[in-house]
Design a protein around this motif. Structure first.
Motif, PDB file in Angstrom:
ATOM      1  N   SER A   1       0.596  -1.114  -0.017  1.00 28.49           N
ATOM      2  CA  SER A   1      -0.065  -0.147   0.007  1.00 28.49           C
ATOM      3  C   SER A   1       0.792   1.249   0.068  1.00 28.49           C
ATOM      4  N   HIS A   2       1.848   1.227   0.848  1.00 27.86           N
ATOM      5  CA  HIS A   2       2.869   2.399   0.945  1.00 27.86           C
ATOM      6  C   HIS A   2       3.603   2.490  -0.555  1.00 27.86           C
ATOM      7  N   GLN A   3       3.841   1.334  -1.197  1.00 26.33           N
ATOM      8  CA  GLN A   3       4.436   1.658  -2.611  1.00 26.33           C
ATOM      9  C   GLN A   3       3.675   2.389  -3.148  1.00 26.33           C
ATOM     10  N   ARG A   4       2.427   1.929  -3.496  1.00 22.43           N
ATOM     11  CA  ARG A   4       1.559   2.405  -4.395  1.00 22.43           C
ATOM     12  C   ARG A   4       1.156   4.154  -3.936  1.00 22.43           C
ATOM     13  N   PHE A   5       0.978   4.233  -2.852  1.00 23.52           N
ATOM     14  CA  PHE A   5       0.787   5.477  -2.264  1.00 23.52           C
ATOM     15  C   PHE A   5       2.030   6.664  -2.719  1.00 23.52           C
ATOM     16  N   THR A   6       3.298   6.041  -2.423  1.00 27.22           N
ATOM     17  CA  THR A   6       4.366   6.862  -2.843  1.00 27.22           C
ATOM     18  C   THR A   6       4.469   6.984  -4.088  1.00 27.22           C
ATOM     19  N   LYS A   7       4.320   5.953  -4.926  1.00 31.83           N
ATOM     20  CA  LYS A   7       4.623   5.959  -6.519  1.00 31.83           C
ATOM     21  C   LYS A   7       3.428   7.076  -7.119  1.00 31.83           C
ATOM     22  N   LYS A   8       2.120   6.765  -6.757  1.00 33.24           N
ATOM     23  CA  LYS A   8       0.965   7.828  -7.260  1.00 33.24           C
ATOM     24  C   LYS A   8       1.170   9.062  -6.962  1.00 33.24           C
ATOM     25  N   HIS A   9       1.590   9.490  -5.689  1.00 34.28           N
ATOM     26  CA  HIS A   9       1.861  11.054  -5.489  1.00 34.28           C
ATOM     27  C   HIS A   9       3.373  11.637  -5.243  1.00 34.28           C
ATOM     28  N   ASP A  10       4.434  10.353  -5.787  1.00 34.65           N
ATOM     29  CA  ASP A  10       5.977  11.007  -5.968  1.00 34.65           C
ATOM     30  C   ASP A  10       6.226  11.321  -4.679  1.00 34.65           C
ATOM     31  N   LEU A  11       6.074  10.874  -3.615  1.00 38.32           N
ATOM     32  CA  LEU A  11       6.521  11.072  -2.174  1.00 38.32           C
ATOM     33  C   LEU A  11       7.972  10.549  -2.007  1.00 38.32           C
ATOM     34  N   PRO A  12       8.993  11.821  -1.842  1.00 42.42           N
ATOM     35  CA  PRO A  12      10.408  11.477  -1.689  1.00 42.42           C
ATOM     36  C   PRO A  12      10.837  11.114  -0.463  1.00 42.42           C
ATOM     37  N   PHE A  13      10.080  10.696   0.475  1.00 40.18           N
ATOM     38  CA  PHE A  13      10.449  10.537   1.976  1.00 40.18           C
ATOM     39  C   PHE A  13       9.826   9.039   2.561  1.00 40.18           C
ATOM     40  N   ASN A  14      10.298   8.358   3.387  1.00 44.37           N
ATOM     41  CA  ASN A  14      10.219   7.094   3.983  1.00 44.37           C
ATOM     42  C   ASN A  14       8.589   7.077   4.488  1.00 44.37           C
ATOM     43  N   LEU A  15       7.974   6.270   4.219  1.00 42.66           N
ATOM     44  CA  LEU A  15       6.668   5.877   4.842  1.00 42.66           C
ATOM     45  C   LEU A  15       6.911   4.525   5.554  1.00 42.66           C
ATOM     46  N   LEU A  16       6.828   4.496   6.770  1.00 38.58           N
ATOM     47  CA  LEU A  16       7.015   3.226   7.679  1.00 38.58           C
ATOM     48  C   LEU A  16       5.784   2.379   7.995  1.00 38.58           C
ATOM     49  N   VAL A  17       5.846   0.943   7.797  1.00 38.90           N
ATOM     50  CA  VAL A  17       4.925  -0.006   7.885  1.00 38.90           C
ATOM     51  C   VAL A  17       4.752  -0.339   9.147  1.00 38.90           C
ATOM     52  N   ASP A  18       3.503  -0.368   9.792  1.00 36.61           N
ATOM     53  CA  ASP A  18       3.144  -0.453  11.226  1.00 36.61           C
ATOM     54  C   ASP A  18       2.137  -1.426  11.411  1.00 36.61           C
ATOM     55  N   GLU A  19       2.192  -2.569  10.586  1.00 41.80           N
ATOM     56  CA  GLU A  19       1.115  -3.363  10.552  1.00 41.80           C
ATOM     57  C   GLU A  19       0.737  -3.892  11.951  1.00 41.80           C
ATOM     58  N   ASP A  20       1.732  -4.028  12.836  1.00 48.52           N
ATOM     59  CA  ASP A  20       1.602  -4.596  14.067  1.00 48.52           C
ATOM     60  C   ASP A  20       1.122  -3.587  14.974  1.00 48.52           C
ATOM     61  N   LYS A  21       1.015  -2.527  14.688  1.00 50.52           N
ATOM     62  CA  LYS A  21       0.545  -1.123  15.444  1.00 50.52           C
ATOM     63  C   LYS A  21       1.521  -1.022  16.593  1.00 50.52           C
ATOM     64  N   LYS A  22       2.853  -1.521  16.747  1.00 48.68           N
ATOM     65  CA  LYS A  22       3.922  -1.120  17.834  1.00 48.68           C
ATOM     66  C   LYS A  22       4.012   0.226  17.859  1.00 48.68           C
ATOM     67  N   MET A  23       4.359   0.924  16.474  1.00 53.57           N
ATOM     68  CA  MET A  23       4.708   2.217  16.854  1.00 53.57           C
ATOM     69  C   MET A  23       3.389   3.153  16.983  1.00 53.57           C
ATOM     70  N   VAL A  24       2.197   3.093  16.935  1.00 57.21           N
ATOM     71  CA  VAL A  24       1.104   3.728  16.961  1.00 57.21           C
ATOM     72  C   VAL A  24       0.698   3.852  18.419  1.00 57.21           C
ATOM     73  N   GLN A  25       1.123   2.577  19.007  1.00 55.21           N
ATOM     74  CA  GLN A  25       1.015   2.390  20.447  1.00 55.21           C
ATOM     75  C   GLN A  25       2.039   2.998  21.020  1.00 55.21           C
ATOM     76  N   ASP A  26       3.335   2.989  20.971  1.00 56.24           N
ATOM     77  CA  ASP A  26       4.499   3.434  21.575  1.00 56.24           C
ATOM     78  C   ASP A  26       4.246   4.867  21.386  1.00 56.24           C
TER      79      ASP A  26
END
Length: 155
Positions: free
Chosen positions: A77-102
């Motif tokens: 999903s991040h790959q598609r989002f980055t490509k579609k909108h030409d985002l030049p920075f990292n998008l991190l994957v937090d599927e296990d919700k560790k970062m959103v909880q931390d």
């Protein structure tokens, strides 16, 4: 857990980005980091916010900031989002919700009277030493970059 506030040490993280590379908080040592949490790739508000960071990315870099987005979406999903909108920075994957909880941005939300759990749009500015300098909870999607720059121009 005590609520995160400015002056606290930023919770450490290691997560995969849209290219499957591991990114950690330590990678940004010596730089100011804009760590923005957003609910979902390719939704109107999240796209507006991410594109605002994209449009102002060079200016932010020039002022010593790095930008990293985080959501619970998948790498694909991040790959598609980055490509579609030409985002030049990292998008991190937090599927296990560790970062959103931390970072304490996972919680109850309300949409048209329906309550559900989700990511609360929040931006953290972390200084060169890994300390949280600012937490923005009322993010203005169209002005996300300017909200941060205003914090530093008034100093």
């Amino acid at each position: 857990m005590e609520e995160l506030k400015a002056g606290d040490k930023a919770p450490d993280f290691k997560a995969k980005n849209q290219a499957g590379e591991t990114v950690s908080l330590a990678d940004f040592s010596g730089k100011k980091l804009i760590l923005y949490f957003y609910p979902k790739d390719n939704t109107p508000g999240c796209t507006t916010e991410s594109c605002n960071f994209r449009d102002n990315y060079q200016s932010l870099l020039h002022k010593g900031f790095e930008v990293v987005g985080v959501s619970i979406d998948s790498e694909a999903s991040h790959q598609r989002f980055t490509k579609k909108h030409d985002l030049p920075f990292n998008l991190l994957v937090d599927e296990d919700k560790k970062m959103v909880q931390d970072y304490q941005v996972w919680g109850e939300k309300n949409l048209y009277g329906m309550k559900y759990m989700g990511t609360k749009r929040t931006t953290f500015v972390i200084n060169e030493s890994g300390i949280i300098e600012h937490i923005i909870t009322k993010v203005k999607n169209k002005e996300a970059s300017q909200q941060i720059l205003d914090l530093y121009e008034s100093v």
